[in-house]
Design an enzyme around this catalytic site. Structure first.
Site, PDB file in Angstrom:
ATOM      1  N   CYS A 264     -11.205   4.120  -4.697  1.00 58.49           N
ATOM      2  CA  CYS A 264     -10.158   4.224  -3.687  1.00 58.49           C
ATOM      3  C   CYS A 264     -10.651   5.050  -2.500  1.00 58.49           C
ATOM      4  CB  CYS A 264      -8.944   4.845  -4.339  1.00 58.49           C
ATOM      5  SG  CYS A 264      -7.751   5.323  -3.153  1.00 58.49           S
TER       6      CYS A 264
ATOM      7  N   GLU B 245      -9.627  -3.213  -6.008  1.00 59.85           N
ATOM      8  CA  GLU B 245      -9.599  -3.042  -4.551  1.00 59.85           C
ATOM      9  C   GLU B 245      -9.768  -4.417  -3.887  1.00 59.85           C
ATOM     10  OE1 GLU B 245      -8.891  -0.573  -2.552  1.00 59.85           O
ATOM     11  OE2 GLU B 245      -8.850   1.079  -3.962  1.00 59.85           O
TER      12      GLU B 245
ATOM     13  N   TYR C 101      -9.533   5.455   8.551  1.00 59.53           N
ATOM     14  CA  TYR C 101     -10.558   5.402   7.503  1.00 59.53           C
ATOM     15  C   TYR C 101     -11.975   5.466   8.053  1.00 59.53           C
ATOM     16  CZ  TYR C 101      -6.685   4.488   4.442  1.00 59.53           C
ATOM     17  OH  TYR C 101      -5.513   4.602   3.746  1.00 59.53           O
TER      18      TYR C 101
ATOM     19  N   TYR D  72     -13.039   2.688   0.489  1.00 60.89           N
ATOM     20  CA  TYR D  72     -12.309   2.749   1.760  1.00 60.89           C
ATOM     21  C   TYR D  72     -13.165   3.376   2.860  1.00 60.89           C
ATOM     22  CZ  TYR D  72      -7.783   0.616   1.278  1.00 60.89           C
ATOM     23  OH  TYR D  72      -6.791  -0.310   1.178  1.00 60.89           O
TER      24      TYR D  72
ATOM     25  N   ASP E  13       0.825  -1.206   0.000  1.00 58.04           N
ATOM     26  CA  ASP E  13       0.000   0.000   0.000  1.00 58.04           C
ATOM     27  C   ASP E  13       0.859   1.255   0.000  1.00 58.04           C
ATOM     28  OD1 ASP E  13      -2.780   0.630  -0.151  1.00 58.04           O
ATOM     29  OD2 ASP E  13      -2.593   1.585   1.798  1.00 58.04           O
TER      30      ASP E  13
END
Ligand SMILES: Cc1ncc(C[n+]2csc(CCO)c2C)c(N)n1
Length: 216
Positions: free
Chosen positions: A131, A202, A160, A135, A44
């Site tokens: 993204c 993802e 997040y 998330y 990541d």
């Protein structure tokens, strides 16, 4: 119906599959093997650099000056703020070498980079939207369903699941809806396709970490 609402409906099933992934479940209850989380963090961290570059390219191309500023902020956040989370985990878990881009991350990054470089800016903003949006939804889901007292992944969950991040996500969605409204049906379709492709990636990003999937 807005482009974003319509498009989210097309990925609802995929989103539900993401919530059921063992990586997500084990991250929530703190049982995820450290080795898998370290793999994810390292990949990541590589992802964020390229993602930040992709957002900068979008910032350079998007018409509205306020939107230019928004993508510049997103790019800075990806590289500076989010990477700080990774750096702190690297220190905690003793990661000194991020290694090379592995297949799932490589595929995702290169899809985003080539879309931002070669497609219209409308398609590019749609490609980077999962993204943000996925998330937030996954982050909120984990935040609400976490059930470990001393979860080693708490910092990730708070990053997040927070409100500040949610405002940026709403902005990214609103920009996509605005550009979708001002373009053709054909481009709206390509935007939706790009959104679906990134949603799939993802999923595979987490799956690859869970399987520790590397090149031969
Ligand atoms: C594979 C992968 N997908 C999405 C994110 C989340 N994310 C990365 S940068 C950014 C926006 C700017 O802060 C967001 C929401 C991630 N970390 N890794």
């Amino acid at each position: 119906m807005k482009w974003s609402e319509q498009t989210w409906q097309t990925i609802e099933e995929k989103y539900n599959s993401i919530l059921k992934m063992p990586f997500i479940k084990e991250l929530s209850d703190g049982t995820l093997l450290l080795e898998k989380f370290k793999f994810y963090m390292a990949q990541d961290s590589l992802y964020l650099e390229h993602f930040g570059r992709t957002l900068s390219l979008i910032a350079a191309k998007i018409q509205d000056l306020q939107d230019v500023l928004a993508y510049m902020r997103f790019a800075e956040n990806a590289i500076v703020v989010e990477n700080a989370l990774h750096e702190s985990y690297f220190k905690d878990f003793g990661v000194t070498d991020k290694g090379i881009l592995q297949p799932a991350c490589h595929h995702y990054i290169h899809f985003l980079r080539s879309t931002a470089a070669l497609e219209s800016v409308e398609v590019a903003v749609a490609a980077v939207l999962p993204c943000f949006w996925i998330y937030r939804e996954v982050g909120d889901y984990i935040y609400k369903n976490q059930n470990a007292i001393n979860n080693p992944y708490q910092k990730w969950i708070e990053t997040y699941g927070g409100d500040e991040f949610s405002i940026a996500v709403d902005q990214a969605i609103a920009i996509c809806d605005k550009v979708a409204e001002n373009t053709t049906e054909e481009t709206r379709k390509r935007m939706t396709e790009a959104f679906i492709t990134s949603t799939r990636m993802e999923y595979h990003f987490w799956e690859a970490a869970y399987q520790l999937k590397t090149w031969m």
